[in-house]
Design a protein around this motif. Structure first.
Motif, short mmCIF file in Angstrom:
data_model
loop_
_atom_site.label_atom_id
_atom_site.label_comp_id
_atom_site.label_asym_id
_atom_site.label_seq_id
_atom_site.Cartn_x
_atom_site.Cartn_y
_atom_site.Cartn_z
N ALA A 87 11.66 -4.56 8.59
CA ALA A 87 13.29 -3.67 7.58
C ALA A 87 13.88 -4.18 5.95
CB ALA A 87 14.11 -3.60 8.46
N GLY A 88 13.95 -3.10 5.45
CA GLY A 88 14.29 -2.94 4.25
C GLY A 88 13.96 -4.11 3.00
N THR A 89 12.50 -3.99 3.02
CA THR A 89 11.68 -4.70 2.16
C THR A 89 10.65 -3.44 1.46
OG1 THR A 89 9.62 -4.95 3.86
CG2 THR A 89 11.43 -6.09 3.48
N ARG A 90 10.38 -3.69 0.30
CA ARG A 90 9.92 -2.49 -0.19
C ARG A 90 7.81 -3.51 -0.75
NH1 ARG A 90 13.13 -0.28 -4.98
NH2 ARG A 90 12.95 -2.19 -5.65
N ILE A 91 6.95 -2.56 -1.24
CA ILE A 91 5.74 -3.54 -1.75
C ILE A 91 6.06 -3.57 -2.88
CG2 ILE A 91 3.13 -3.46 -1.85
CD1 ILE A 91 3.61 -1.26 0.44
N ASP A 92 5.64 -5.23 -3.69
CA ASP A 92 5.81 -5.10 -4.72
C ASP A 92 4.12 -4.91 -5.75
OD1 ASP A 92 5.77 -5.97 -7.88
OD2 ASP A 92 5.90 -8.56 -6.79
N THR A 93 4.81 -3.25 -6.23
CA THR A 93 3.60 -2.07 -7.28
C THR A 93 4.12 -2.68 -8.63
OG1 THR A 93 5.01 -1.13 -7.13
CG2 THR A 93 3.31 -1.57 -5.21
N ARG A 94 4.44 -3.80 -9.36
CA ARG A 94 4.01 -4.01 -10.72
C ARG A 94 2.50 -4.19 -11.15
NH1 ARG A 94 7.85 -9.22 -11.07
NH2 ARG A 94 7.15 -10.02 -8.94
N VAL A 204 5.90 6.86 -1.97
CA VAL A 204 7.23 6.83 -3.29
C VAL A 204 8.80 7.40 -2.93
CG1 VAL A 204 7.80 7.99 -5.25
CG2 VAL A 204 5.71 7.05 -4.69
N ALA A 205 8.37 8.68 -1.57
CA ALA A 205 9.40 9.54 -1.19
C ALA A 205 10.39 8.54 -0.49
CB ALA A 205 9.03 10.54 -0.97
N SER A 206 10.07 7.83 0.07
CA SER A 206 10.89 6.70 0.95
C SER A 206 11.27 4.76 0.13
CB SER A 206 9.72 5.97 2.28
OG SER A 206 9.52 7.17 2.79
N ASP A 207 11.32 4.98 -1.02
CA ASP A 207 11.31 3.78 -1.74
C ASP A 207 10.81 2.42 -1.33
OD1 ASP A 207 12.89 3.32 -4.07
OD2 ASP A 207 14.55 2.36 -3.26
N LEU A 208 9.58 2.79 -1.06
CA LEU A 208 9.12 1.30 -0.59
C LEU A 208 8.01 0.94 -1.75
CD1 LEU A 208 7.53 2.44 2.90
CD2 LEU A 208 9.74 1.25 2.08
N LEU A 209 7.94 1.51 -2.60
CA LEU A 209 7.65 1.19 -3.87
C LEU A 209 8.75 0.07 -4.83
CD1 LEU A 209 4.15 3.01 -4.12
CD2 LEU A 209 4.44 1.39 -2.75
N THR A 210 8.14 -0.96 -5.34
CA THR A 210 9.60 -1.62 -6.36
C THR A 210 8.96 -0.53 -7.40
OG1 THR A 210 7.40 -3.22 -7.11
CG2 THR A 210 8.96 -4.22 -5.35
N ALA A 211 8.18 -0.77 -8.03
CA ALA A 211 7.47 0.10 -9.09
C ALA A 211 6.61 0.72 -8.75
CB ALA A 211 6.38 -0.75 -10.19
N PRO A 212 7.00 2.32 -8.67
CA PRO A 212 6.62 3.17 -8.33
C PRO A 212 5.53 4.23 -9.51
CG PRO A 212 8.55 4.26 -8.38
CD PRO A 212 8.65 2.52 -8.32
N PRO A 213 4.72 4.63 -9.60
CA PRO A 213 3.64 5.57 -10.31
C PRO A 213 4.75 6.82 -10.20
CG PRO A 213 2.76 5.78 -7.94
CD PRO A 213 4.21 4.82 -7.71
N ALA A 214 4.19 7.16 -11.73
CA ALA A 214 4.68 9.21 -11.88
C ALA A 214 3.79 10.15 -11.04
CB ALA A 214 5.00 9.04 -13.61
N ALA A 215 2.92 9.21 -11.09
CA ALA A 215 2.12 10.87 -10.45
C ALA A 215 0.68 9.78 -9.53
CB ALA A 215 1.32 11.44 -11.31
N ARG A 216 -0.35 10.91 -9.21
CA ARG A 216 -1.10 10.29 -8.00
C ARG A 216 -1.69 9.53 -9.20
NH1 ARG A 216 -2.95 14.54 -3.31
NH2 ARG A 216 -0.67 14.34 -2.08
N PHE A 217 -3.28 8.86 -8.76
CA PHE A 217 -4.36 8.55 -9.47
C PHE A 217 -5.54 9.13 -8.95
CE2 PHE A 217 -1.34 4.97 -9.05
CZ PHE A 217 -0.93 5.05 -10.57
N THR A 218 -6.43 9.33 -9.43
CA THR A 218 -7.46 10.43 -9.80
C THR A 218 -8.66 10.28 -9.94
OG1 THR A 218 -6.10 12.53 -9.85
CG2 THR A 218 -8.25 12.74 -9.65
#
Length: 334
Positions: A87-94, A204-218
């Motif tokens: 609870a209260g943590t995020r994934i480090d996505t730098r 991204v919507a749940s604010d679970l990533l420290t550095a959310p991407p602007a879009a998906r990756f295709t």
């Protein structure tokens, strides 16, 4: 596993596994002793926090299902996967290619073979460092009332052809990437997942990533190219990649070659830009000539110590072979 081994107390069993792992090796396998930290994991699956109640079917409220868009072949087994973040943590996505998970993260993967729920694997982040992971498989009791930690693994579990890996084998695959987590990543979650499963947009919507991407990756290319690149990423990239973390001890599989089948978010401009094409084209596969491609030959057979994938499978993936043959056949020769 013998009846004698199954009868051993939990912590005595851990000592047995650690000793056995040292002698169960071959030219391709350096089995690391089971870390003492594994003994701290619950003995029963019901105590790991996966399920909400004694029904052993409904996940807990804070446990979320997910499904990678490119699944790993597991001899036809049906799989379900879940994750729980503290609870209260995020994934480090730098580093978007190598997510780092907070201490206390747990992931589960359930295997059903021939209609029998056989095992559920647990992967837990046990400390603050990237390498601080521990894992064990829980084998289901015949009546489905619970599953029991089985650090020694088990062959042909519950009357099926499915082999449960030992705890010492888990990082033969999971130890091959800096994240140590397979299947829950930027690329694997960049799609419209089923309604009950997490995808990148949900994180991204749940604010679970420290550095959310602007879009998906295709993944680039046509349908066949995307499917083939994704297949190799999921089934080969955790071993064959050039960003494998250093290890201060032995691992269950340590490939020594220049192949790199792992997709990177910054190298998705075209199929030819991916590490797969750059490292394997003309060496592991011959454009337009699937019968002359080492890749096709090695995934089309099951020969110990030679066939690919080397770990975790005993049955040829006929659909996977057909996909890669078509991909290579349609590839333009230079």
């Amino acid at each position: 596993m013998s009846a004698f081994v199954r009868s051993l107390p939990w912590r005595v069993l851990m000592v047995f596994v650690a000793a056995a792992s040292l002698v169960a090796c071959n030219d391709f396998t350096e089995c690391a002793p089971v870390d003492a930290a594994v003994a701290a994991l619950p003995e029963r699956l019901s105590d790991t926090g996966l399920f909400a109640d004694s029904s052993m079917t409904v996940p807990g409220e804070d446990v979320k299902a997910f499904a990678p868009q490119f699944p790993l072949w597991s001899d036809g087994a049906t799989k379900r996967r879940w994750i729980r973040l503290p609870a209260g943590t995020r994934i480090d996505t730098r580093d978007m290619d190598h997510w780092q998970f907070p201490e206390g993260t747990r992931l589960w993967k359930e295997f059903t073979r021939d209609g029998v729920r056989v095992e559920t694997r647990l992967l837990e982040k046990a400390g603050p460092h990237p390498e601080d992971w521990r894992a064990v498989a829980y084998v289901w009791l015949p009546d489905g009332s619970d599953a029991v930690a089985t650090p020694a693994g088990q062959r042909n579990a519950n009357g099926t052809p499915h082999d449960v890996p030992s705890a010492s084998d888990c990082f033969g695959c999971h130890g091959g990437t800096p994240s140590r987590v397979l299947g829950f990543s930027a690329i694997q979650l960049s799609y419209d997942a089923p309604a009950d499963s997490l995808d990148l947009d949900d994180l991204v919507a749940s604010d679970l990533l420290t550095a959310p991407p602007a879009a998906r990756f295709t993944v680039p290319g046509n349908d066949v190219e995307r499917a083939a690149l994704g297949y190799l990423h999921a089934n080969c990239g955790h071993c064959h990649n050039q960003q494998r973390p250093e290890s201060d001890g032995p691992r269950c599989y340590e490939p020594r070659n220049s192949l790199d089948f792992r997709l990177r978010v910054g190298r998705l401009g075209s199929p030819g830009e991916t590490p797969t094409y750059r490292s394997a084209k003309g060496d592991d596969f011959e454009p337009g000539r699937p019968d002359d491609s080492k890749m096709v030959k090695r995934i089309s057979k099951r020969e110990e110590g030679w066939s690919m994938p080397l770990l975790g499978t005993e049955v040829v993936d006929a659909d996977g072979v057909a996909l890669l043959r078509r991909w290579i056949s349609e590839m333009k020769r230079e």
